[in-house]
Write a protein that holds these residues in place. Sequence first.
Motif, short mmCIF file in Angstrom:
data_model
loop_
_atom_site.label_atom_id
_atom_site.label_comp_id
_atom_site.label_asym_id
_atom_site.label_seq_id
_atom_site.Cartn_x
_atom_site.Cartn_y
_atom_site.Cartn_z
N GLU A 70 3.76 13.53 -31.20
CA GLU A 70 3.50 15.07 -31.33
C GLU A 70 4.40 15.97 -30.24
OE1 GLU A 70 0.88 18.55 -28.73
OE2 GLU A 70 0.45 16.30 -27.85
N ALA A 71 5.32 15.02 -29.65
CA ALA A 71 6.07 15.28 -28.88
C ALA A 71 8.12 15.89 -30.52
CB ALA A 71 7.22 14.91 -27.86
N GLU A 72 7.27 14.73 -31.22
CA GLU A 72 8.51 15.16 -32.57
C GLU A 72 8.22 15.83 -33.47
OE1 GLU A 72 10.59 10.37 -32.23
OE2 GLU A 72 7.89 10.90 -32.88
N PHE A 73 7.44 16.39 -33.57
CA PHE A 73 6.96 17.51 -34.50
C PHE A 73 6.97 18.37 -33.75
CE2 PHE A 73 3.13 14.07 -36.42
CZ PHE A 73 3.78 13.94 -37.56
N VAL A 74 7.16 19.31 -32.40
CA VAL A 74 7.01 20.55 -32.47
C VAL A 74 8.50 20.37 -31.96
CG1 VAL A 74 6.40 21.23 -29.94
CG2 VAL A 74 4.79 20.00 -30.76
N ALA A 75 9.36 19.48 -31.48
CA ALA A 75 10.70 19.66 -31.58
C ALA A 75 10.92 20.43 -32.79
CB ALA A 75 11.40 18.60 -31.02
N PHE A 76 10.72 19.32 -33.90
CA PHE A 76 11.13 19.55 -35.07
C PHE A 76 10.95 21.47 -35.54
CE2 PHE A 76 9.92 20.21 -40.01
CZ PHE A 76 11.02 19.66 -40.78
N LEU A 77 9.43 21.46 -35.55
CA LEU A 77 9.28 22.79 -35.58
C LEU A 77 9.43 23.99 -34.75
CD1 LEU A 77 5.44 22.41 -36.19
CD2 LEU A 77 6.68 23.01 -38.12
N ASN A 78 10.29 23.77 -33.38
CA ASN A 78 10.96 24.62 -32.92
C ASN A 78 12.05 24.70 -33.23
OD1 ASN A 78 8.76 25.27 -30.68
ND2 ASN A 78 9.72 23.93 -28.98
N LYS A 79 12.86 24.00 -33.79
CA LYS A 79 14.59 24.11 -34.29
C LYS A 79 14.32 25.01 -35.64
CE LYS A 79 18.57 21.24 -35.82
NZ LYS A 79 18.71 19.79 -35.81
N LYS A 80 12.90 24.50 -36.70
CA LYS A 80 12.90 25.17 -38.01
C LYS A 80 12.22 27.18 -37.89
CE LYS A 80 14.57 21.71 -40.36
NZ LYS A 80 15.74 22.32 -40.78
N CYS A 81 11.67 26.89 -37.01
CA CYS A 81 10.95 28.11 -36.94
C CYS A 81 11.58 29.28 -35.61
CB CYS A 81 9.76 28.26 -36.75
SG CYS A 81 8.48 26.30 -37.57
N GLY A 82 12.11 28.55 -35.11
CA GLY A 82 12.98 29.19 -33.51
C GLY A 82 11.93 30.01 -32.88
N THR A 83 10.44 28.47 -32.47
CA THR A 83 10.05 28.87 -31.52
C THR A 83 10.70 28.55 -30.85
OG1 THR A 83 8.43 27.26 -32.93
CG2 THR A 83 7.93 29.53 -32.89
N GLN A 84 9.14 28.23 -29.22
CA GLN A 84 9.40 27.97 -28.24
C GLN A 84 8.59 27.54 -27.16
OE1 GLN A 84 11.61 30.91 -26.18
NE2 GLN A 84 13.75 29.55 -25.98
N ARG A 85 7.67 26.43 -28.46
CA ARG A 85 6.12 25.84 -27.64
C ARG A 85 6.42 24.26 -27.61
NH1 ARG A 85 3.15 29.77 -28.83
NH2 ARG A 85 1.95 28.29 -27.79
N ALA A 86 5.35 24.68 -26.23
CA ALA A 86 5.71 23.27 -25.29
C ALA A 86 4.47 21.86 -25.96
CB ALA A 86 4.92 23.05 -23.73
N VAL A 87 4.17 20.25 -25.42
CA VAL A 87 3.48 20.06 -26.44
C VAL A 87 2.56 19.85 -25.16
CG1 VAL A 87 3.67 17.35 -26.03
CG2 VAL A 87 5.70 18.09 -26.26
N GLY A 88 1.58 19.92 -26.17
CA GLY A 88 -0.33 19.98 -25.49
C GLY A 88 -0.38 20.97 -25.20
N GLY A 89 0.73 22.51 -25.98
CA GLY A 89 -0.42 24.07 -26.02
C GLY A 89 0.89 24.40 -24.64
N GLY A 90 1.02 26.00 -25.17
CA GLY A 90 1.26 27.50 -24.68
C GLY A 90 3.05 27.30 -24.95
N LEU A 91 3.13 27.45 -23.81
CA LEU A 91 4.92 27.49 -24.25
C LEU A 91 6.31 27.23 -22.84
CD1 LEU A 91 4.99 31.92 -24.32
CD2 LEU A 91 5.27 29.68 -26.57
N THR A 92 7.86 26.57 -23.65
CA THR A 92 8.14 26.81 -22.91
C THR A 92 8.90 26.89 -21.37
OG1 THR A 92 9.93 26.90 -24.18
CG2 THR A 92 8.96 25.14 -24.43
N ASN A 93 9.81 26.42 -20.60
CA ASN A 93 9.95 27.41 -19.63
C ASN A 93 10.69 27.86 -20.09
OD1 ASN A 93 8.15 26.10 -18.06
ND2 ASN A 93 9.35 24.40 -17.79
#
Length: 355
Positions: free
Chosen positions: A220-243
């Motif tokens: 999950e962490a690797e998927f989230v990191a990939f999508l954050n980089k490609k999409c310009g988002t800041q999603r957190a593992v487990g749901g929600g947003l990063t700090n």
Amino acid sequence: MLLSFPFLAALVASVSASNVIDLTSDNFDSVIGKGKPGLVELSVVRRNMVSLVLIFELFIFKFRSLVNLAPVYEQLADAFAGAKDKVIVAKVDADADKALGKKYGITGFPTLKWFDAEGNHEPYESGRDLDSLAAFVTQKSKAKSSIKPPPPPATTILDVYNFDEVALEIGLQCIVANVDGDDKKNADLTKKYEVTGFPTIKFFPKGSTEPISYDGGRSEAEFVAFLNKKCGTQRAVGGGLTNQAGRLAEFDVLASKFFTASAGARDAIFKEATLLAASAGAASKHYLRVMEKVVNSSEAYIQKESTRLAKILDKKTLAASKLDEIKIKANILSAFAEEKIEDVKEKIGREEAEL
């Protein structure tokens, strides 16, 4: 382990469904093609008896195929028991009734065919789970089953009919979607995008028709990191947003200065932030709101508001979109406070544990 054939026959018989109509050469034409459509299972057991004995793995595969479908097919018939005036769920023992088996070219284990109201037939080639079968019967007959609809999937479901509209044309920031590559109607998609194994993951950049193959890790962490980089988002593992979600570097600097400045200096920092906000857009508004609150009340606002938001985030009782809004506000507050919002949450946890 050796399974005898009489055992197999007995087991198949034991799972016969009361709402499944048994068809033979004697009654087939009086039921099928007489105004009601229906799904018919045509199964063969003994026809390949020699191969079943010689090739144990093949025996097990075909045995399981037949037995695994039996309870599902029984449930399917039960689900449409209240719609018998609109649709038929039936079965044929093509081994016992070789004439029907030969007429419809039955070689599979088992074969499902859809018959329309006039008796014209077509193969059923979709999933063999209850939901897939029930959806197909409803689509074809317009009859409603007694099955409660499943909850909507977390991912967007795409197929050959809506794929281009969503993956290639729609102007969304980032979506996670799924295509059933086993469904024959999606065969052109799997061929076009060279899908040879499952699961295959591809990323379609916004505005591009050429996908990028994902070859990273499957956590999950690797998927989230990939999508954050490609999409310009800041999603957190487990749901929600990063700090860091919602934070603006230039305003973080001003927030830190504002928090430690004297009352007189804060007015100048607030004016600087207001001018900067004219070009920063809506993302900067909460920085200005916090400054206004501190100027008009006191520094205590930051601590009190941080505590309030931390409690809301900790309970997670609001809708996801609302929690994202609150998380962004909490993140911006942490740019002002010497004590971060996470520290406040830890304090709340300790206090509740002590109660």
